[in-house]
Design an enzyme around this catalytic site. Structure first.
Site, mmCIF file in Angstrom:
data_model
loop_
_atom_site.group_PDB
_atom_site.id
_atom_site.type_symbol
_atom_site.label_atom_id
_atom_site.label_comp_id
_atom_site.label_asym_id
_atom_site.label_seq_id
_atom_site.Cartn_x
_atom_site.Cartn_y
_atom_site.Cartn_z
ATOM 1 N N ASP A 70 0.863 -1.180 0.000
ATOM 2 C CA ASP A 70 0.000 0.000 0.000
ATOM 3 C C ASP A 70 0.905 1.237 0.000
ATOM 4 O OD1 ASP A 70 -2.967 1.000 0.469
ATOM 5 O OD2 ASP A 70 -1.787 2.023 2.000
ATOM 6 N N HIS A 127 -7.138 -6.339 -1.124
ATOM 7 C CA HIS A 127 -6.070 -5.357 -0.940
ATOM 8 C C HIS A 127 -5.090 -5.719 0.166
ATOM 9 C CE1 HIS A 127 -4.026 -1.548 -1.038
ATOM 10 N NE2 HIS A 127 -4.293 -1.336 0.242
#
Length: 318
Positions: A99, A294
């Site tokens: 991320d 994610h």
């Protein structure tokens, strides 16, 4: 077993988790996460003969959180990783980021190839420095409700996210009720960033109540301002990285993402994943883990660990 301590690096205190002995591997987490996000990777890499260090990044958890918004540029965050390597008494390291930690890892490799001998990025592709500032390009494209934009005004997102931290973390980390995960990236009028969430849903099988409680307890103490300040440097980072326009990262590299990660399924993300070699001429593998979202290193630790270990062993032996 991993241990924890606070280490001074780049002029600030960084809380770190570390384990193992051998070549140094630094793990950089993203938003809104912690060094704890690497709980499945730290023991696996340490057992394989690496010295693994995962900091709470600047602004997070038990690390320092400077008050000044401008203290969260890509130069500051990469500076922390460079300083960490030096503070550990090392001159070389391999760096892995997920991320927001992925841009830190990519830029660390870009800025300091003399230190960072290999780089792996999870979820976020390497820097393609585009034709203009990210927030300006959104506005020019007629987009006004992307979450990056919602995060800009100090205090607004903090108030929403800190109102009920347990609900916030349950929605952000544990939420899975959206048919289109990218919908969560757009903020509907009056509904805030969490408007899409369903906190009453059961947690996904990769996240236990005890694990979620760790994130909740830490963010209840730290708040969200430090992490949000990273987003408030998006346009500034574009300005600061002008000298690296069209630069490539020549070290051995690895990219991992989940097939259901909204970061790579959108138009821009998908294009960038298909063109990784433009920036990464020494890309060793592009691993898209089917069905993963994610939070890939937490969702699918066995597959992520296997890929990281194969990559790190190969580059450290080479």
């Amino acid at each position: 077993m991993s241990s924890t301590r606070v280490i001074k690096a780049n002029g600030i205190d960084l809380f770190i988790r570390e384990a193992g002995q051998g070549p140094l591997v630094v793990l950089c987490h993203g938003w809104p996460e912690l060094s704890y996000s690497w709980r499945h990777q730290i023991p696996a890499l340490a057992d394989a003969g690496f010295h693994v260090v995962a900091p709470d990044m600047r602004g997070y958890g038990q690390s320092a959180a400077p008050a000044d918004v401008t203290a969260y540029s890509i130069f500051d965050t990469v500076g922390d990783v460079v300083g960490l390597v030096q503070a550990l008494g090392e001159t070389k390291a391999m760096v892995v980021g997920h991320d927001w930690g992925a841009p830190v890892a990519w830029h660390a490799a870009l800025f300091r190839p003399d230190i960072f001998t290999a780089v792996a990025g999870l979820s976020v592709p390497p820097p393609f420095r585009g034709r203009g500032k990210p927030l300006e390009l959104l506005r020019q494209g007629g987009i006004t409700n992307f979450y990056w934009q919602y995060f800009q005004t100090p205090g607004v997102a903090e108030a929403e996210l800190e109102h009920d931290v347990a609900r916030t973390m349950r929605i952000v980390l544990g939420g899975r009720g959206l048919a289109d995960p990218s919908a969560a990236m757009f903020v509907q009028d009056g509904k805030g960033f969490l408007g899409h969430g369903h906190p009453e849903e059961p947690l996904p099988d990769w996240l236990s109540e005890a694990e979620l409680a760790n994130f909740i307890e830490t963010f209840q103490k730290s708040g969200f301002r430090g992490g949000l300040n990273w987003y408030r440097n998006l346009d500034r980072n574009w300005e600061l990285t002008a000298p690296w326009q069209d630069a490539q990262i020549h070290q051995p590299s690895l990219f991992i993402a989940g097939s259901k990660d909204a970061v790579i399924t959108g138009l821009i993300g998908a294009k960038r994943v298909n063109e990784l070699e433009r920036v990464l001429p020494n890309l060793t593998r592009r691993l898209i883990i089917e069905g993963a979202g994610h939070w890939v290193q937490q969702e699918r630790p066995d597959e992520v660990n296997a890929a990281l270990l194969a990559f790190l062993r190969n580059v450290s032996s080479g």
